[in-house]
Design a protein around this motif. Sequence first.
Motif, PDB file in Angstrom:
ATOM      1  N   LEU A   4      37.501  19.439  -1.639  1.00 22.49           N
ATOM      2  CA  LEU A   4      37.077  18.267  -0.871  1.00 22.49           C
ATOM      3  C   LEU A   4      35.556  18.198  -0.756  1.00 22.49           C
ATOM      4  CD1 LEU A   4      38.060  15.809   0.698  1.00 22.49           C
ATOM      5  CD2 LEU A   4      38.198  17.242   2.737  1.00 22.49           C
ATOM      6  N   HIS A   5      34.915  19.330  -0.500  1.00 26.06           N
ATOM      7  CA  HIS A   5      33.454  19.345  -0.428  1.00 26.06           C
ATOM      8  C   HIS A   5      32.842  18.924  -1.769  1.00 26.06           C
ATOM      9  CE1 HIS A   5      34.015  21.794   3.233  1.00 26.06           C
ATOM     10  NE2 HIS A   5      32.790  21.403   3.548  1.00 26.06           N
ATOM     11  N   ILE A   6      33.371  19.489  -2.848  1.00 22.77           N
ATOM     12  CA  ILE A   6      32.824  19.188  -4.177  1.00 22.77           C
ATOM     13  C   ILE A   6      33.063  17.718  -4.536  1.00 22.77           C
ATOM     14  CG2 ILE A   6      32.988  19.731  -6.637  1.00 22.77           C
ATOM     15  CD1 ILE A   6      33.775  22.615  -5.759  1.00 22.77           C
ATOM     16  N   PHE A   7      34.275  17.243  -4.280  1.00 24.01           N
ATOM     17  CA  PHE A   7      34.593  15.850  -4.592  1.00 24.01           C
ATOM     18  C   PHE A   7      33.714  14.897  -3.786  1.00 24.01           C
ATOM     19  CE2 PHE A   7      37.091  12.005  -3.529  1.00 24.01           C
ATOM     20  CZ  PHE A   7      37.114  11.430  -4.794  1.00 24.01           C
ATOM     21  N   MET A   8      33.588  15.150  -2.489  1.00 28.12           N
ATOM     22  CA  MET A   8      32.789  14.242  -1.656  1.00 28.12           C
ATOM     23  C   MET A   8      31.301  14.304  -2.032  1.00 28.12           C
ATOM     24  SD  MET A   8      34.944  12.533  -0.077  1.00 28.12           S
ATOM     25  CE  MET A   8      33.758  11.552   0.828  1.00 28.12           C
ATOM     26  N   GLN A   9      30.840  15.455  -2.494  1.00 31.89           N
ATOM     27  CA  GLN A   9      29.455  15.542  -2.967  1.00 31.89           C
ATOM     28  C   GLN A   9      29.279  14.671  -4.212  1.00 31.89           C
ATOM     29  OE1 GLN A   9      26.872  17.181  -1.363  1.00 31.89           O
ATOM     30  NE2 GLN A   9      25.691  15.959  -2.812  1.00 31.89           N
ATOM     31  N   LYS A  10      30.256  14.687  -5.104  1.00 34.08           N
ATOM     32  CA  LYS A  10      30.206  13.820  -6.298  1.00 34.08           C
ATOM     33  C   LYS A  10      30.244  12.350  -5.898  1.00 34.08           C
ATOM     34  CE  LYS A  10      30.089  16.806  -9.625  1.00 34.08           C
ATOM     35  NZ  LYS A  10      28.839  16.998 -10.326  1.00 34.08           N
TER      36      LYS A  10
ATOM     37  N   ASP B 162      34.912   4.489  -5.618  1.00 34.56           N
ATOM     38  CA  ASP B 162      35.344   3.677  -4.479  1.00 34.56           C
ATOM     39  C   ASP B 162      36.497   4.427  -3.822  1.00 34.56           C
ATOM     40  OD1 ASP B 162      36.060   1.808  -2.626  1.00 34.56           O
ATOM     41  OD2 ASP B 162      36.834   0.349  -4.068  1.00 34.56           O
ATOM     42  N   ILE B 163      36.277   4.874  -2.595  1.00 35.33           N
ATOM     43  CA  ILE B 163      37.322   5.638  -1.888  1.00 35.33           C
ATOM     44  C   ILE B 163      37.721   4.928  -0.604  1.00 35.33           C
ATOM     45  CG2 ILE B 163      36.655   7.865  -2.887  1.00 35.33           C
ATOM     46  CD1 ILE B 163      35.186   8.430  -0.213  1.00 35.33           C
ATOM     47  N   SER B 164      37.632   3.614  -0.611  1.00 33.28           N
ATOM     48  CA  SER B 164      37.876   2.835   0.604  1.00 33.28           C
ATOM     49  C   SER B 164      39.345   2.725   0.984  1.00 33.28           C
ATOM     50  CB  SER B 164      37.271   1.435   0.451  1.00 33.28           C
ATOM     51  OG  SER B 164      37.848   0.785  -0.662  1.00 33.28           O
ATOM     52  N   THR B 165      40.248   2.939   0.037  1.00 27.32           N
ATOM     53  CA  THR B 165      41.684   2.885   0.339  1.00 27.32           C
ATOM     54  C   THR B 165      42.337   4.177  -0.146  1.00 27.32           C
ATOM     55  OG1 THR B 165      42.353   1.906  -1.760  1.00 27.32           O
ATOM     56  CG2 THR B 165      41.717   0.374   0.014  1.00 27.32           C
ATOM     57  N   GLN B 166      43.543   4.400   0.327  1.00 25.94           N
ATOM     58  CA  GLN B 166      44.251   5.614  -0.080  1.00 25.94           C
ATOM     59  C   GLN B 166      44.493   5.637  -1.590  1.00 25.94           C
ATOM     60  OE1 GLN B 166      47.868   6.453   2.036  1.00 25.94           O
ATOM     61  NE2 GLN B 166      48.349   8.202   0.765  1.00 25.94           N
ATOM     62  N   THR B 167      44.905   4.532  -2.142  1.00 23.04           N
ATOM     63  CA  THR B 167      45.183   4.461  -3.578  1.00 23.04           C
ATOM     64  C   THR B 167      43.930   4.765  -4.392  1.00 23.04           C
ATOM     65  OG1 THR B 167      46.892   2.798  -3.160  1.00 23.04           O
ATOM     66  CG2 THR B 167      46.082   3.000  -5.424  1.00 23.04           C
ATOM     67  N   LYS B 168      42.826   4.137  -4.031  1.00 27.25           N
ATOM     68  CA  LYS B 168      41.579   4.370  -4.761  1.00 27.25           C
ATOM     69  C   LYS B 168      41.102   5.808  -4.593  1.00 27.25           C
ATOM     70  CE  LYS B 168      40.059  -0.428  -4.473  1.00 27.25           C
ATOM     71  NZ  LYS B 168      39.099  -1.365  -3.879  1.00 27.25           N
ATOM     72  N   PHE B 169      41.238   6.342  -3.392  1.00 26.55           N
ATOM     73  CA  PHE B 169      40.830   7.719  -3.134  1.00 26.55           C
ATOM     74  C   PHE B 169      41.643   8.683  -4.009  1.00 26.55           C
ATOM     75  CE2 PHE B 169      40.923  11.812  -1.038  1.00 26.55           C
ATOM     76  CZ  PHE B 169      39.601  12.006  -0.677  1.00 26.55           C
ATOM     77  N   VAL B 170      42.971   8.547  -3.978  1.00 30.77           N
ATOM     78  CA  VAL B 170      43.849   9.448  -4.730  1.00 30.77           C
ATOM     79  C   VAL B 170      43.596   9.311  -6.227  1.00 30.77           C
ATOM     80  CG1 VAL B 170      46.261   9.963  -5.294  1.00 30.77           C
ATOM     81  CG2 VAL B 170      45.603   9.563  -2.921  1.00 30.77           C
ATOM     82  N   ASP B 171      43.428   8.099  -6.705  1.00 30.77           N
ATOM     83  CA  ASP B 171      43.141   7.895  -8.130  1.00 30.77           C
ATOM     84  C   ASP B 171      41.834   8.577  -8.527  1.00 30.77           C
ATOM     85  OD1 ASP B 171      45.460   6.450  -8.442  1.00 30.77           O
ATOM     86  OD2 ASP B 171      44.470   4.478  -8.348  1.00 30.77           O
ATOM     87  N   ASN B 172      40.824   8.445  -7.681  1.00 26.77           N
ATOM     88  CA  ASN B 172      39.534   9.082  -7.978  1.00 26.77           C
ATOM     89  C   ASN B 172      39.635  10.606  -7.915  1.00 26.77           C
ATOM     90  OD1 ASN B 172      37.533   7.043  -8.601  1.00 26.77           O
ATOM     91  ND2 ASN B 172      37.887   6.282  -6.529  1.00 26.77           N
ATOM     92  N   VAL B 173      40.411  11.125  -7.000  1.00 26.27           N
ATOM     93  CA  VAL B 173      40.598  12.579  -6.937  1.00 26.27           C
ATOM     94  C   VAL B 173      41.299  13.059  -8.205  1.00 26.27           C
ATOM     95  CG1 VAL B 173      41.805  14.459  -5.758  1.00 26.27           C
ATOM     96  CG2 VAL B 173      40.582  12.748  -4.421  1.00 26.27           C
ATOM     97  N   ARG B 174      42.325  12.352  -8.637  1.00 25.67           N
ATOM     98  CA  ARG B 174      43.037  12.739  -9.864  1.00 25.67           C
ATOM     99  C   ARG B 174      42.091  12.725 -11.067  1.00 25.67           C
ATOM    100  NH1 ARG B 174      46.587   8.651  -9.986  1.00 25.67           N
ATOM    101  NH2 ARG B 174      46.931   8.963 -12.193  1.00 25.67           N
ATOM    102  N   GLU B 175      41.276  11.683 -11.171  1.00 29.24           N
ATOM    103  CA  GLU B 175      40.316  11.607 -12.276  1.00 29.24           C
ATOM    104  C   GLU B 175      39.276  12.723 -12.175  1.00 29.24           C
ATOM    105  OE1 GLU B 175      40.453   9.711 -15.014  1.00 29.24           O
ATOM    106  OE2 GLU B 175      42.385   9.076 -14.188  1.00 29.24           O
ATOM    107  N   PHE B 176      38.824  12.992 -10.974  1.00 29.82           N
ATOM    108  CA  PHE B 176      37.857  14.072 -10.752  1.00 29.82           C
ATOM    109  C   PHE B 176      38.447  15.417 -11.167  1.00 29.82           C
ATOM    110  CE2 PHE B 176      36.655  17.425  -7.691  1.00 29.82           C
ATOM    111  CZ  PHE B 176      35.338  17.624  -8.092  1.00 29.82           C
ATOM    112  N   LEU B 177      39.706  15.662 -10.796  1.00 33.60           N
ATOM    113  CA  LEU B 177      40.342  16.938 -11.135  1.00 33.60           C
ATOM    114  C   LEU B 177      40.570  17.076 -12.642  1.00 33.60           C
ATOM    115  CD1 LEU B 177      42.836  17.364  -8.167  1.00 33.60           C
ATOM    116  CD2 LEU B 177      40.703  18.604  -8.570  1.00 33.60           C
ATOM    117  N   LYS B 178      40.763  15.961 -13.335  1.00 26.69           N
ATOM    118  CA  LYS B 178      40.872  16.027 -14.795  1.00 26.69           C
ATOM    119  C   LYS B 178      39.562  16.503 -15.410  1.00 26.69           C
ATOM    120  CE  LYS B 178      44.381  12.437 -15.322  1.00 26.69           C
ATOM    121  NZ  LYS B 178      44.636  11.040 -15.739  1.00 26.69           N
ATOM    122  N   VAL B 179      38.455  16.061 -14.823  1.00 27.07           N
ATOM    123  CA  VAL B 179      37.134  16.449 -15.338  1.00 27.07           C
ATOM    124  C   VAL B 179      36.874  17.939 -15.094  1.00 27.07           C
ATOM    125  CG1 VAL B 179      34.642  16.095 -15.034  1.00 27.07           C
ATOM    126  CG2 VAL B 179      36.184  14.132 -15.092  1.00 27.07           C
TER     127      VAL B 179
END
Length: 163
Positions: free
Chosen positions: A36-42, A51-68
Amino acid sequence: LDYWNETVRDSVYELLHKLEDTQFINSSPAFRQSWLHIFMQKVEDNFLFFDISTQTKFVDNVREFLKVVKDTPIYDDVVFSPDNSTILASRFFLQSDQVRNANEEVVLLRTLRQIIDEAPFKATIYHPFFAFFDQFAQVTRTTVECVTVCCVCMTFITAIFIP
């Protein structure tokens, strides 16, 4: 937990910082493994792309971040629902230090459990040695109880058979 909600994220950060503020946990960010710290820093560094304004966007961005970061230790720290719409569970690693003896290990375990019990959400602390710390805590009390009972019994038996 709804990690996309800033209030929930603040509660998670607060819990982690409370744990790090104990005398037994190393508070250096170098010894913390927190997706969470690393993701929020990114997100903060690249706020135009995330864009992390909604749950869907947040989860999608986390999934993409974890792929990287797939080849890093934090990749397995988040569990998604089968439909990838929510985060079901996550973990954070904190390093302990300055534990000098078995008594401090018991104090460490009790302190961490107290902090976790006060958390506003369900959380668990774990280390393979915690079972041994629990045993040590029980052994001390049980030993005192056994010695006391033995002394009382021996005194009683001695008093009966001496006259």
